[in-house]
Design a protein around this motif. Structure first.
Motif, PDB file in Angstrom:
ATOM      1  N   GLU A  92      -6.910  -6.126   1.352  1.00 56.70           N
ATOM      2  CA  GLU A  92      -5.675  -5.421   1.653  1.00 56.70           C
ATOM      3  C   GLU A  92      -4.573  -6.445   1.893  1.00 56.70           C
ATOM      4  N   PRO A  93      -3.331  -6.119   1.559  1.00 51.83           N
ATOM      5  CA  PRO A  93      -2.249  -7.065   1.842  1.00 51.83           C
ATOM      6  C   PRO A  93      -2.093  -7.296   3.343  1.00 51.83           C
ATOM      7  N   LEU A  94      -1.617  -8.470   3.700  1.00 55.36           N
ATOM      8  CA  LEU A  94      -1.512  -8.872   5.103  1.00 55.36           C
ATOM      9  C   LEU A  94      -0.060  -8.964   5.549  1.00 55.36           C
ATOM     10  N   THR A  95       0.163  -8.769   6.825  1.00 51.11           N
ATOM     11  CA  THR A  95       1.461  -9.091   7.413  1.00 51.11           C
ATOM     12  C   THR A  95       1.530 -10.609   7.584  1.00 51.11           C
ATOM     13  N   PRO A  96       2.727 -11.167   7.732  1.00 47.46           N
ATOM     14  CA  PRO A  96       2.816 -12.623   7.906  1.00 47.46           C
ATOM     15  C   PRO A  96       1.987 -13.139   9.071  1.00 47.46           C
ATOM     16  N   GLU A  97       1.971 -12.404  10.182  1.00 39.34           N
ATOM     17  CA  GLU A  97       1.240 -12.865  11.364  1.00 39.34           C
ATOM     18  C   GLU A  97      -0.264 -12.898  11.144  1.00 39.34           C
ATOM     19  N   GLN A  98      -0.772 -12.148  10.168  1.00 42.19           N
ATOM     20  CA  GLN A  98      -2.213 -12.112   9.898  1.00 42.19           C
ATOM     21  C   GLN A  98      -2.682 -13.266   9.023  1.00 42.19           C
ATOM     22  N   ILE A  99      -1.761 -13.986   8.399  1.00 41.74           N
ATOM     23  CA  ILE A  99      -2.148 -15.026   7.440  1.00 41.74           C
ATOM     24  C   ILE A  99      -3.051 -16.096   8.067  1.00 41.74           C
ATOM     25  N   PRO A 100      -2.703 -16.672   9.223  1.00 37.26           N
ATOM     26  CA  PRO A 100      -3.539 -17.754   9.752  1.00 37.26           C
ATOM     27  C   PRO A 100      -4.983 -17.359  10.041  1.00 37.26           C
ATOM     28  N   ALA A 101      -5.244 -16.074  10.248  1.00 38.04           N
ATOM     29  CA  ALA A 101      -6.608 -15.633  10.532  1.00 38.04           C
ATOM     30  C   ALA A 101      -7.441 -15.459   9.264  1.00 38.04           C
ATOM     31  N   HIS A 102      -6.844 -15.692   8.098  1.00 34.60           N
ATOM     32  CA  HIS A 102      -7.553 -15.461   6.844  1.00 34.60           C
ATOM     33  C   HIS A 102      -7.602 -16.706   5.953  1.00 34.60           C
ATOM     34  N   ASN A 103      -7.509 -17.878   6.574  1.00 33.03           N
ATOM     35  CA  ASN A 103      -7.582 -19.107   5.780  1.00 33.03           C
ATOM     36  C   ASN A 103      -8.853 -19.898   6.051  1.00 33.03           C
ATOM     37  N   GLY A 104      -9.721 -19.385   6.915  1.00 32.01           N
ATOM     38  CA  GLY A 104     -10.968 -20.079   7.216  1.00 32.01           C
ATOM     39  C   GLY A 104     -10.765 -21.428   7.868  1.00 32.01           C
ATOM     40  N   GLY A 105      -9.614 -21.615   8.497  1.00 31.65           N
ATOM     41  CA  GLY A 105      -9.335 -22.900   9.120  1.00 31.65           C
ATOM     42  C   GLY A 105      -8.934 -23.987   8.142  1.00 31.65           C
ATOM     43  N   LEU A 106      -8.711 -23.621   6.872  1.00 32.11           N
ATOM     44  CA  LEU A 106      -8.379 -24.605   5.849  1.00 32.11           C
ATOM     45  C   LEU A 106      -6.864 -24.759   5.711  1.00 32.11           C
ATOM     46  N   ARG A 107      -6.467 -25.861   5.157  1.00 30.29           N
ATOM     47  CA  ARG A 107      -5.051 -26.142   4.903  1.00 30.29           C
ATOM     48  C   ARG A 107      -4.502 -25.150   3.883  1.00 30.29           C
ATOM     49  N   ILE A 108      -3.422 -24.460   4.247  1.00 30.79           N
ATOM     50  CA  ILE A 108      -2.764 -23.535   3.327  1.00 30.79           C
ATOM     51  C   ILE A 108      -1.691 -24.296   2.562  1.00 30.79           C
ATOM     52  N   ALA A 109      -1.784 -24.284   1.237  1.00 34.57           N
ATOM     53  CA  ALA A 109      -0.819 -24.991   0.399  1.00 34.57           C
ATOM     54  C   ALA A 109       0.226 -24.065  -0.196  1.00 34.57           C
ATOM     55  N   ALA A 110      -0.088 -22.772  -0.301  1.00 32.05           N
ATOM     56  CA  ALA A 110       0.860 -21.811  -0.877  1.00 32.05           C
ATOM     57  C   ALA A 110       0.473 -20.410  -0.435  1.00 32.05           C
ATOM     58  N   ALA A 111       1.468 -19.539  -0.375  1.00 25.59           N
ATOM     59  CA  ALA A 111       1.239 -18.129  -0.046  1.00 25.59           C
ATOM     60  C   ALA A 111       1.978 -17.267  -1.056  1.00 25.59           C
ATOM     61  N   SER A 112       1.306 -16.234  -1.543  1.00 27.91           N
ATOM     62  CA  SER A 112       1.913 -15.313  -2.505  1.00 27.91           C
ATOM     63  C   SER A 112       2.206 -13.981  -1.833  1.00 27.91           C
ATOM     64  N   HIS A 113       3.388 -13.434  -2.126  1.00 27.95           N
ATOM     65  CA  HIS A 113       3.825 -12.171  -1.538  1.00 27.95           C
ATOM     66  C   HIS A 113       4.207 -11.194  -2.645  1.00 27.95           C
ATOM     67  N   HIS A 114       3.901  -9.920  -2.403  1.00 32.97           N
ATOM     68  CA  HIS A 114       4.190  -8.880  -3.393  1.00 32.97           C
ATOM     69  C   HIS A 114       4.445  -7.572  -2.667  1.00 32.97           C
ATOM     70  N   VAL A 115       5.630  -7.005  -2.862  1.00 29.19           N
ATOM     71  CA  VAL A 115       5.977  -5.713  -2.280  1.00 29.19           C
ATOM     72  C   VAL A 115       5.529  -4.630  -3.259  1.00 29.19           C
ATOM     73  N   SER A 116       4.535  -3.868  -2.871  1.00 25.68           N
ATOM     74  CA  SER A 116       3.969  -2.852  -3.756  1.00 25.68           C
ATOM     75  C   SER A 116       4.741  -1.541  -3.633  1.00 25.68           C
ATOM     76  N   ILE A 117       5.223  -1.027  -4.772  1.00 31.26           N
ATOM     77  CA  ILE A 117       5.940   0.250  -4.832  1.00 31.26           C
ATOM     78  C   ILE A 117       5.314   1.059  -5.961  1.00 31.26           C
ATOM     79  N   PRO A 118       4.860   2.287  -5.707  1.00 35.00           N
ATOM     80  CA  PRO A 118       4.218   3.078  -6.761  1.00 35.00           C
ATOM     81  C   PRO A 118       5.104   3.219  -7.996  1.00 35.00           C
ATOM     82  N   ARG A 119       4.529   2.941  -9.150  1.00 35.02           N
ATOM     83  CA  ARG A 119       5.167   3.101 -10.463  1.00 35.02           C
ATOM     84  C   ARG A 119       6.438   2.263 -10.613  1.00 35.02           C
ATOM     85  N   VAL A 120       6.498   1.164  -9.881  1.00 34.82           N
ATOM     86  CA  VAL A 120       7.625   0.237  -9.999  1.00 34.82           C
ATOM     87  C   VAL A 120       7.067  -1.184 -10.056  1.00 34.82           C
TER      88      VAL A 120
END
Length: 219
Positions: free
Chosen positions: A75-103
């Motif tokens: 599921e997509p994450l809020t910005p504050e949730q990102i650090p809890a989903h990197n397994g303690g590894l160095r994050i080099a990039a983050a991808s964001h996508h605003v999902s809108i039905p049929r757009v």
């Protein structure tokens, strides 16, 4: 007779020149252009099941080197949730996508220095990137403006991370809750030499955007 001899000499010379060019090409192959075909993420239209299997296979191996890897979420994450989903590894990039039905909406990938704070701030950086993409197409501009508004409001729009870690670390990350896939590149992949195309959570059967015939909401 002299004219015939001259024509034969020209023909032989031309053939010899072609042979020389071929030989030189074999002995001196062109230098690589520096353009890499490495890619993190599914190919356009690839069956999701195939990509998930391919991503899992990329984590097999026994080497102890660090690898660049793409982390995709269930599921997509809020910005504050990102650090809890990197397994303690160095994050080099983050991808964001605003999902809108049929757009169709853009995927924005932000390159990041080290640190959880900059990872959390990546949504705002993605919004700034979209602000700089004004076009002559009214629908695209409205989609981008809406994406900017939602990103700045802290929407659950983070869809992927690029991290760096060893294969055991990446396998551990892949087993965590909320992680849909982790795909690793070979250890010799160059940091700036690969494309990043996250597996969007809404892709269930094929890695392919849906229709683009829906209205663009005001907010």
């Amino acid at each position: 007779m002299p004219e015939t001899v001259r024509r034969i000499a020209i023909a032989v010379g031309a053939v010899g020149f072609v042979v020389l060019i071929v030989v030189l090409g074999v002995l001196n192959p062109p230098r690589p252009s520096g353009i890499s075909t490495d890619r993190l993420g599914p190919e356009r239209g690839e069956p999701v099941a195939d990509y998930l299997a391919r991503a899992k296979d990329s984590l097999s191996g026994t080497d102890t080197d660090e690898h660049w890897a793409l982390v995709s979420f269930t599921e997509p994450l809020t910005p504050e949730q990102i650090p809890a989903h990197n397994g303690g590894l160095r994050i080099a990039a983050a991808s964001h996508h605003v999902s809108i039905p049929r757009v169709h909406t853009p995927i924005v990938t932000v390159q990041l220095p080290a640190g959880d704070a900059v990872a959390v701030a990546s949504a705002d950086n993605a919004a700034w990137q979209l602000l700089a993409q004004h076009t002559a197409d009214d629908r695209t501009n409205r989609v981008n403006a809406l994406s900017v508004t939602r990103l700045r409001a802290g929407c659950a729009c983070a869809v992927g991370l690029v991290v760096r870690g060893t294969l055991p670390q990446l396998r551990n990350l892949a087993a965590q809750n909320g992680i849909r896939a982790v795909q690793a590149l070979p250890a010799d992949a160059v940091a700036t030499g690969f494309a990043i195309v996250p597996l969007l959570p809404e892709y269930q059967d094929l890695a392919l955007p849906g229709t683009d015939d829906g209205p663009v909401p005001d907010r």
